[in-house]
Scaffold this active site. Sequence first.
Site, mmCIF file in Angstrom:
data_model
loop_
_atom_site.group_PDB
_atom_site.id
_atom_site.type_symbol
_atom_site.label_atom_id
_atom_site.label_comp_id
_atom_site.label_asym_id
_atom_site.label_seq_id
_atom_site.Cartn_x
_atom_site.Cartn_y
_atom_site.Cartn_z
ATOM 1 N N ARG A 52 8.419 1.108 -1.809
ATOM 2 C CA ARG A 52 7.109 1.803 -1.479
ATOM 3 C C ARG A 52 6.793 3.260 -1.488
ATOM 4 O O ARG A 52 6.519 4.364 -2.310
ATOM 5 C CB ARG A 52 5.973 1.359 -0.993
ATOM 6 C CG ARG A 52 4.041 1.831 -1.106
ATOM 7 C CD ARG A 52 2.919 1.094 -0.531
ATOM 8 N NE ARG A 52 3.237 0.974 0.743
ATOM 9 C CZ ARG A 52 2.382 0.457 1.850
ATOM 10 N NH1 ARG A 52 1.439 0.140 0.272
ATOM 11 N NH2 ARG A 52 2.472 0.268 2.578
ATOM 12 N N LYS A 151 1.576 7.579 -1.551
ATOM 13 C CA LYS A 151 0.877 6.817 0.115
ATOM 14 C C LYS A 151 1.539 8.398 1.394
ATOM 15 O O LYS A 151 2.692 8.630 1.420
ATOM 16 C CB LYS A 151 1.370 5.973 0.806
ATOM 17 C CG LYS A 151 1.175 5.837 2.366
ATOM 18 C CD LYS A 151 1.518 4.447 3.074
ATOM 19 C CE LYS A 151 1.965 3.987 3.988
ATOM 20 N NZ LYS A 151 -0.495 4.106 4.722
ATOM 21 N N GLU A 184 -11.292 1.033 -1.877
ATOM 22 C CA GLU A 184 -10.529 -0.211 -0.029
ATOM 23 C C GLU A 184 -11.570 0.664 0.902
ATOM 24 O O GLU A 184 -12.164 1.229 0.681
ATOM 25 C CB GLU A 184 -8.854 0.004 -1.230
ATOM 26 C CG GLU A 184 -8.891 1.512 -0.574
ATOM 27 C CD GLU A 184 -7.265 2.318 -0.681
ATOM 28 O OE1 GLU A 184 -6.193 1.381 0.001
ATOM 29 O OE2 GLU A 184 -6.633 3.082 -1.116
HETATM 30 N N1 PMP Z 1 -5.053 0.861 2.067
HETATM 31 C C1 PMP Z 1 -4.916 1.963 2.745
HETATM 32 C C2 PMP Z 1 -5.167 3.710 2.101
HETATM 33 C C3 PMP Z 1 -3.774 2.440 3.993
HETATM 34 O O1 PMP Z 1 -3.311 3.388 4.552
HETATM 35 C C4 PMP Z 1 -3.379 1.234 4.417
HETATM 36 C C5 PMP Z 1 -2.390 1.282 5.042
HETATM 37 N N2 PMP Z 1 -0.707 1.248 5.213
HETATM 38 C C6 PMP Z 1 -3.508 -0.392 3.664
HETATM 39 C C7 PMP Z 1 -4.207 0.209 2.687
HETATM 40 C C8 PMP Z 1 -3.011 -1.193 3.696
HETATM 41 O O2 PMP Z 1 -1.662 -0.921 3.421
HETATM 42 P P1 PMP Z 1 -0.241 -2.827 4.105
HETATM 43 O O3 PMP Z 1 -0.848 -4.023 3.917
HETATM 44 O O4 PMP Z 1 0.513 -2.056 2.968
HETATM 45 O O5 PMP Z 1 -0.177 -1.748 5.322
#
Ligand code: PMP
Length: 285
Positions: A52, A151, A184
């Site tokens: 990622r 990200k 989200e």
């Molecule tokens: N959405 C956002 C905006 C985030 O910052 C995160 C945390 N990294 C997640 C969802 C959850 O992702 P993950 O399960 O990879 O931690």
Amino acid sequence: MARIVFMNDRLVPENEARVSVFDHGLLYGDGVFEGMRSYSGRVFRLDAHIDRLWESAQAICLKIPHTKEAVAQAVNDTLAANGLTDGYVRLLVTRGAGTLGLDPNRTKDPQVIVIADTISLYPREHYEKGLRIVTAATQRTQPAALSPRIKSLNYLNNIMAKLEGLQAGCVEALMLNHKGEVAECTGDNIFAVRKGLLLTPPPDAGILEGITRGAVMELARSAGIDCREATLTRHDLYTAEECFLTGTAAEVIPVVEIDGRSIGTGRPGPVTAKLLAAFHALVRQ
Ligand code: PMP
């Protein structure tokens, strides 16, 4: 206790881990990152996090000056150097130092940094009783403006929504996309159980495709729970049987109230409990 930080090609004490004030990571949030967790000395889905990171970097035309294998090794070395078996790892790559102008072509030396620390967890009570959340007025960035699938080091969109959540006395806040659909939360993905189906917004709703989200979808399917990506509105959440969030730090956490509406029975539900247990079993495997 002073931490040991990985900077580019070596481990250094934290007070020697420094970046230039001309680094575009600082000046513009120009860079990418990952947040990971290790359990009993093993980083959960390290390869997925590295992939990622590379995808985020590709999307912003940032060439990471190492191989994936070398960065994975740096993550493990940083955890070991700090004596952490159960911890949190922040991996970031900045654009590097440049001029005060935007031009990324006038920067050099992207900084590859790994920080390992103990993890700060939500209190146990949140898992037992469930979270209350509110919808933030701040919308998730429209993918045509800046894809939430990247990200990036610029998290102001999420921070603006997080502030709204905190002002309402909540540790998380729901973010909608520019169409008013559920996207989200500020640092977690969201799931709802409706009529026995487990639903979560698709990537094109404008979300980060969480590693935990992916794992929970797989766990649900192997437990015989029908899990689908679906466009969700707030109405779908308000009238759901259950709702929960997923994220590296939170794992799987129940939501029992959204915008003052009690969800389902108002207590964490059986599907959430089953998936949290399955997730615990998976990470401890
Ligand atoms: N959405 C956002 C905006 C985030 O910052 C995160 C945390 N990294 C997640 C969802 C959850 O992702 P993950 O399960 O990879 O931690």
